[in-house]
Design an enzyme around this catalytic site. Structure first.
Site, PDB file in Angstrom:
ATOM      1  N   SER A 145     -46.195  30.507  79.739  1.00 39.16           N
ATOM      2  CA  SER A 145     -44.821  30.276  80.165  1.00 39.16           C
ATOM      3  C   SER A 145     -44.304  28.890  79.779  1.00 39.16           C
ATOM      4  O   SER A 145     -44.300  28.521  78.620  1.00 39.16           O
ATOM      5  CB  SER A 145     -44.708  30.529  81.668  1.00 39.16           C
ATOM      6  OG  SER A 145     -43.363  30.493  82.064  1.00 39.16           O
ATOM      7  N   HIS A 146     -43.935  28.106  80.780  1.00 40.41           N
ATOM      8  CA  HIS A 146     -43.320  26.809  80.526  1.00 40.41           C
ATOM      9  C   HIS A 146     -44.358  25.694  80.404  1.00 40.41           C
ATOM     10  O   HIS A 146     -43.998  24.542  80.211  1.00 40.41           O
ATOM     11  CB  HIS A 146     -42.370  26.485  81.679  1.00 40.41           C
ATOM     12  CG  HIS A 146     -43.043  26.646  83.008  1.00 40.41           C
ATOM     13  ND1 HIS A 146     -43.370  27.875  83.511  1.00 40.41           N
ATOM     14  CD2 HIS A 146     -43.495  25.740  83.889  1.00 40.41           C
ATOM     15  CE1 HIS A 146     -43.981  27.713  84.669  1.00 40.41           C
ATOM     16  NE2 HIS A 146     -44.076  26.432  84.922  1.00 40.41           N
ATOM     17  N   ASP A 309     -37.285  29.030  78.635  1.00 39.94           N
ATOM     18  CA  ASP A 309     -38.613  28.413  78.617  1.00 39.94           C
ATOM     19  C   ASP A 309     -39.502  28.977  77.505  1.00 39.94           C
ATOM     20  O   ASP A 309     -39.045  29.727  76.643  1.00 39.94           O
ATOM     21  CB  ASP A 309     -39.294  28.575  79.974  1.00 39.94           C
ATOM     22  CG  ASP A 309     -39.737  29.999  80.228  1.00 39.94           C
ATOM     23  OD1 ASP A 309     -39.067  30.927  79.724  1.00 39.94           O
ATOM     24  OD2 ASP A 309     -40.750  30.208  80.920  1.00 39.94           O
ATOM     25  N   ASP A 311     -41.744  31.341  77.126  1.00 43.56           N
ATOM     26  CA  ASP A 311     -41.811  32.780  76.843  1.00 43.56           C
ATOM     27  C   ASP A 311     -40.484  33.490  77.089  1.00 43.56           C
ATOM     28  O   ASP A 311     -40.414  34.717  77.030  1.00 43.56           O
ATOM     29  CB  ASP A 311     -42.930  33.433  77.651  1.00 43.56           C
ATOM     30  CG  ASP A 311     -42.731  33.288  79.145  1.00 43.56           C
ATOM     31  OD1 ASP A 311     -42.126  32.292  79.571  1.00 43.56           O
ATOM     32  OD2 ASP A 311     -43.177  34.179  79.893  1.00 43.56           O
ATOM     33  N   ASP A 313     -38.444  33.828  79.768  1.00 44.40           N
ATOM     34  CA  ASP A 313     -38.031  34.534  80.983  1.00 44.40           C
ATOM     35  C   ASP A 313     -37.247  33.641  81.949  1.00 44.40           C
ATOM     36  O   ASP A 313     -36.613  34.139  82.869  1.00 44.40           O
ATOM     37  CB  ASP A 313     -39.213  35.222  81.683  1.00 44.40           C
ATOM     38  CG  ASP A 313     -40.336  34.274  82.036  1.00 44.40           C
ATOM     39  OD1 ASP A 313     -40.239  33.069  81.690  1.00 44.40           O
ATOM     40  OD2 ASP A 313     -41.320  34.728  82.651  1.00 44.40           O
ATOM     41  N   ARG A 314     -37.278  32.328  81.738  1.00 42.98           N
ATOM     42  CA  ARG A 314     -36.527  31.439  82.635  1.00 42.98           C
ATOM     43  C   ARG A 314     -35.193  31.044  82.018  1.00 42.98           C
ATOM     44  O   ARG A 314     -35.031  31.123  80.799  1.00 42.98           O
ATOM     45  CB  ARG A 314     -37.320  30.155  82.898  1.00 42.98           C
ATOM     46  CG  ARG A 314     -38.586  30.401  83.651  1.00 42.98           C
ATOM     47  CD  ARG A 314     -39.271  29.098  84.008  1.00 42.98           C
ATOM     48  NE  ARG A 314     -40.423  29.394  84.853  1.00 42.98           N
ATOM     49  CZ  ARG A 314     -40.953  28.562  85.714  1.00 42.98           C
ATOM     50  NH1 ARG A 314     -40.460  27.352  85.851  1.00 42.98           N
ATOM     51  NH2 ARG A 314     -41.984  28.909  86.445  1.00 42.98           N
ATOM     52  N   LYS A 408     -38.340  38.608  84.770  1.00 43.54           N
ATOM     53  CA  LYS A 408     -37.130  37.801  84.763  1.00 43.54           C
ATOM     54  C   LYS A 408     -36.711  37.619  83.306  1.00 43.54           C
ATOM     55  O   LYS A 408     -37.520  37.789  82.406  1.00 43.54           O
ATOM     56  CB  LYS A 408     -37.343  36.479  85.481  1.00 43.54           C
ATOM     57  CG  LYS A 408     -38.504  35.651  84.996  1.00 43.54           C
ATOM     58  CD  LYS A 408     -38.679  34.453  85.907  1.00 43.54           C
ATOM     59  CE  LYS A 408     -39.897  33.645  85.533  1.00 43.54           C
ATOM     60  NZ  LYS A 408     -40.961  33.737  86.534  1.00 43.54           N
ATOM     61  N   ARG A 528     -45.941  22.282  96.213  1.00 43.96           N
ATOM     62  CA  ARG A 528     -44.495  22.421  96.047  1.00 43.96           C
ATOM     63  C   ARG A 528     -43.846  22.338  97.432  1.00 43.96           C
ATOM     64  O   ARG A 528     -44.266  23.043  98.357  1.00 43.96           O
ATOM     65  CB  ARG A 528     -44.140  23.753  95.406  1.00 43.96           C
ATOM     66  CG  ARG A 528     -44.787  23.974  94.044  1.00 43.96           C
ATOM     67  CD  ARG A 528     -43.984  24.959  93.228  1.00 43.96           C
ATOM     68  NE  ARG A 528     -44.698  25.463  92.064  1.00 43.96           N
ATOM     69  CZ  ARG A 528     -44.893  24.776  90.941  1.00 43.96           C
ATOM     70  NH1 ARG A 528     -44.461  23.540  90.837  1.00 43.96           N
ATOM     71  NH2 ARG A 528     -45.540  25.311  89.925  1.00 43.96           N
TER      72      ARG A 528
HETATM   73  C1  G1P Z   1     -44.224  29.286  89.389  1.00 42.36           C
HETATM   74  C2  G1P Z   1     -42.934  29.492  90.137  1.00 42.36           C
HETATM   75  C3  G1P Z   1     -42.745  30.948  90.471  1.00 42.36           C
HETATM   76  C4  G1P Z   1     -42.821  31.774  89.188  1.00 42.36           C
HETATM   77  C5  G1P Z   1     -44.103  31.460  88.447  1.00 42.36           C
HETATM   78  C6  G1P Z   1     -44.156  32.150  87.098  1.00 42.36           C
HETATM   79  O1  G1P Z   1     -45.305  29.694  90.188  1.00 42.36           O
HETATM   80  O2  G1P Z   1     -42.897  28.715  91.307  1.00 42.36           O
HETATM   81  O3  G1P Z   1     -41.521  31.129  91.109  1.00 42.36           O
HETATM   82  O4  G1P Z   1     -42.772  33.141  89.468  1.00 42.36           O
HETATM   83  O5  G1P Z   1     -44.216  30.059  88.208  1.00 42.36           O
HETATM   84  O6  G1P Z   1     -43.114  31.761  86.253  1.00 42.36           O
HETATM   85  P1  G1P Z   1     -46.209  28.672  91.047  1.00 42.36           P
HETATM   86  O7  G1P Z   1     -46.735  27.642  90.090  1.00 42.36           O
HETATM   87  O8  G1P Z   1     -45.286  28.054  92.031  1.00 42.36           O
HETATM   88  O9  G1P Z   1     -47.256  29.533  91.683  1.00 42.36           O
HETATM   89 ZN    ZN Z   2     -41.826  31.846  81.584  1.00 46.54          ZN
END
Ligand code: G1P
Ligand code: ZN
Length: 573
Positions: A145-146, A309, A311, A313-314, A408, A528
C-alpha cells in the site's frame, strides 16, 4: 491433476525436492514443463495483518518465504484448483519477479486460468474489479500500500476472495495456520513467463492471460459517473492536479482524466510508476503530497487537487484553500449521492470504521438510512456490501468506496467529487462550508506515534484497558469522561465477533479519543490516537488548535511519557 502423477525424487539446487511430470498420459507441452515439489520449512511470522502480509522487501525475498505464503493460499483455497485467479500489484520492487513466481506456482497448483495485469501491474481497486468481472475464485495483490517500496522498503501480499474483497478473518486465519505447518510447495519448472505481451499464453497447461490493467476499470468508472458532465467541466477550463506519487494510479489517471475526459496533459503529476516510488512515501496526505499542496496554494493554481497511494485505493481531496478530511469527504459524498448517476436513489446504508469521525452518521440520520460502525480495515465492509446493507463506506485513513467493487478506491473517489462539482458547479471549499453549516463540523485529527518498542505499544493498551472501569466521570482539565470502552464488533451478517478493536473514550462535550495499535507496520509498534470534536459553530478553526486540550488529555490518559517516553506524535494527519 498433479496428485495423480508419478513422483520421482530429485535433488534440486534448492534442497531435496521431487519432480512431478504433468499430464503423464497426455502429450507433453513443447517446453516439457514439469512440476517441482520443493521441500521447505515453515516461517513463524506469516500472520496477515490489517491488510495482508507485509514485511521488509528483503524479508520477503529470503528463500522460500514468498513461496510458502502463496502455497498456504493454494492449500486452503481449493476453489482455485480448476478455477480462475487474478494476479497483479502496484509495481514496487520485486512485483515483477513475484508475479512470475506466483504464475509458475499457480500452474503447478492446478489453476485453470490466470489473469495477470500487463507487466504484473494492477491497482488494488482494478484487481477487485477484474476478480468480480471475470468471476475469479480470488486474486493475489502484491503491495504494501502506502508503505515505501524498493529494495530497502516494504513488500506485501494480499489475498482477495471471490467477491473481490480482502479475505475475511476466517480465511486469513486458515492461511496463517497452514503457513505454520507447511513443508513443501509446488512450482512449475519453467522459464520466467511472458507477462508483457497482451493475449493468452499457455504456461504448463494453464491459460495465462495478460490483460490491460486499465480498461476493465475504466469501463466500470464510465458506468457510474457522468463522464460527459466532467468532460464539459474540463472543457470549460476547470483545472485539476492529480498526484500519482510515482505509484500505480499514474496510468489509470492519465487514461481516464487526460485521455478520456480531456484534462490537459500534465494534469497527472508523478505519473510514471517507479519501483521505489521515486524514493518517496506514496501516502496521499498533506505531508507527503507536498508538491500537490504547493500547486493548490499558488496564485492561479488548479481548482481541484487529488492524490492516491501506492496501490491506488486511497485518496486525498483538496480544493483551493480547502482540504476535505477523509471523514468529511465520506459525509459530503453521501449527502450529494443524488447527483451521481451510479448512486442516485439507491443508497441503502453507509458504514465507517470505528475511529472515523461521526460526520457521516449525521447525514445518514437525516437521510433515514442505517450507519454501521466496523473495526478498522476494509475487510469488515465486505459482508455488509455483499448483503446489500450498505452502498457507500469509508475510513479516516484516506479510504472511500462503494459497492462497485470490494476495496476502497482512490480514483473512484476523485471522479465522484469531480462529478458533484460538474453537476453543481461549486468549489470544494463551498461544498465543505455548505456541509458544515447544515450538519455541524467534526473537527478531526489523527496522531501517530511510530517506531515504539512492541513492548511499549502493548503496555500502553494494557494501561488504558486496566483503567476503563474507573474512567467514567473522571475530569481531565475541563473535560469530563462520559463513557469509555473497548470496541468489539459483531458482524450483522455472519455473527462473527472481532474483539479488542480499540479503546474509545467519549467526553461530555461531544468529543472523543480513540486508541489502537496499527496492524500494518513492519517494524516495532505504531500507536494511533484519533481525536474528534463536534462543533456546531463557529466552523473555521484549525483542527490542531480546536482539539489542543483533547490532544493534551490523550497523552496524559495513556501515560505516554512514562510508558513510551514520548509526548508528541511523529505524524499528524
Ligand atoms: C491502516 C489504516 C486502516 C486501513 C489499513 C489498510 O491500518 O489505519 O484504516 O484499512 O491501513 O490501508 P492500521 O495500520 O491502522 O492497522
Ligand atoms: Zn493502499
Amino acid at each position: 491433476m498433479p496428485g495423480s502423477s508419478r513422483l520421482q525424487p530429485e535433488t534440486t539446487n534448492e534442497g531435496v525436492g521431487i519432480i512431478l511430470r504433468k499430464h503423464e498420459d497426455e502429450q507433453l507441452d513443447k517446453q516439457d514443463e514439469q512440476i517441482r515439489i520443493i521441500a521447505t520449512q515453515a516461517f513463524a511470522d506469516q500472520k496477515p495483518g490489517t491488510s495482508g502480509l507485509r514485511k521488509k522487501t528483503a524479508h520477503f525475498r529470503q528463500p522460500h518465504y514468498l513461496e510458502n505464503f502463496i502455497q498456504s493460499i493454494f492449500d486452503t483455497q481449493p476453489a482455485l484448483q480448476g478455477g480462475t485467479l487474478v494476479v497483479g500489484g502496484d509495481g514496487r520492487f520485486f512485483n515483477r519477479e513475484a508475479t512470475g513466481i506466483i504464475a509458475r506456482m499457480a500452474a503447478a497448483n492446478g489453476v485453470r486460468r490466470l489473469l495477470v495485469g500487463r507487466g504484473g501491474l494492477l491497482s488494488t481497486p482494478a484487481a477487485s474489479c477484474v476478480i468480480r468481472k471475470y468471476a475469479a475464485g480470488g486474486g493475489i495483490i502484491l503491495s504494501a500500500s502506502h508503505n515505501p517500496g524498493g529494495e530497502q522498503g516494504d513488500f506485501g501480499v494480499k489475498f482477495n476472495a471471490a467477491n473481490g474483497g480482502p479475505a475475511p478473518e476466517s480465511v486469513t486465519a486458515a492461511i496463517h495456520a497452514r503457513s505454520l505447518e507447511i513443508d513443501q510447495y509446488r512450482i512449475l519448472d519453467a522459464a520466467e513467463p511472458d507477462i508483457d505481451t497482451p493475449g493468452t499464453h499457455s504456461l504448463g497447461g494453464m491459460q495465462l492471460e495478460v490483460i490491460d490493467p486499465v480498461s476493465d476499470y475504466a469501463d466500470l468508472m464510465r458506468s457510474l459517473f457522468d463522464f460527459p458532465a466532467i468532460r464539459a467541466l474540463f472543457a470549460g477550463g476547470f483545472r485539476v492536479c492529480f498526484d500519482a506519487m510515482h505509484a500505480i494510479t499514474g496510468p489509470y489517471a492519465r487514461a481516464i482524466l487526460e485521455q478520456e475526459l480531456g484534462a490537459p496533459a500534465g494534469t497527472v503529476i508523478h505519473g510514471e510508476p517507479l519501483e521505489d516510488f521515486g524514493g518517496g512515501h506514496p501516502d496521499p496526505n498533506l505531508v507527503h503530497a507536498r508538491e500537490l499542496v504547493a500547486a493548490l496554494a499558488e496564485e492561479g493554481g488548479p481548482e481541484f487537487g487529488a492524490a492516491s497511494d501506492g496501490d491506488g485505493d486511497r485518496n486525498m481531496i483538496l480544493g483551493r484553500g480547502a482540504y476535505a478530511s477523509p471523514s468529511d469527504s465520506l459525509a459530503v459524498m453521501l449527502a450529494n449521492a443524488g447527483h451521481i448517476p451510479g448512486y442516485a436513489g439507491r443508497v441503502s446504508g453507509v458504514a465507517r470504521s470505528m475511529p472515523t469521525s461521526t460526520a457521516v452518521d449525521r447525514v445518514a440520520q437525516e437521510l433515514g438510512i442505517p450507519c454501521y460502525e466496523t473495526p478498522t480495515g476494509w475487510k469488515f465492509f465486505g459482508n455488509l456490501l455483499d448483503a446489500g446493507k450498505i452502498t457507500l463506506c469509508g475510513e479516516e485513513s484516506f479510504g472511500t468506496g462503494a459497492d462497485h467493487i470490494r476495496e476502497k478506491d482512490g480514483l473512484w473517489a476523485v471522479l465522484y467529487w469531480l462529478n458533484i462539482i460538474a453537476a453543481r458547479r461549486v468549489s470544494v471549499a463551498e461544498l465543505l462550508d455548505e456541509h458544515w453549516a447544515r450538519f455541524g463540523r467534526n473537527y478531526y485529527t489523527r496522531h501517530d506515534f511510530e517506531g515504539l518498542p512492541e513492548e511499549a505499544g502493548r503496555a500502553i493498551m494494557e494501561h488504558l484497558r486496566a483503567g476503563l472501569n474507573s474512567l467514567t466521570g473522571r475530569q481531565l482539565g475541563t473535560l469530563t469522561v462520559q463513557h469509555a470502552d473497548e470496541f468489539s464488533y459483531t458482524d450483522p451478517v455472519d455473527g462473527s465477533v472481532s474483539s479488542a478493536q480499540g479503546i474509545r473514550v467519549a467526553f461530555d462535550d461531544d468529543s472523543r479519543i480513540v486508541y489502537r495499535l496499527s496492524g500494518t507496520g513492519t517494524s516495532g509498534a505504531t500507536l494511533r490516537v484519533y481525536l474528534e470534536r463536534r462543533v456546531v459553530s463557529p466552523r473555521d478553526g484549525d483542527p490542531q488548535q480546536v482539539l489542543a486540550d483533547l490532544i493534551a488529555a490523550s497523552v496524559d490518559l495513556a501515560d505516554l511519557q512514562a510508558l513510551a517516553g514520548r509526548t508528541t506524535a511523529d505524524v499528524v494527519t
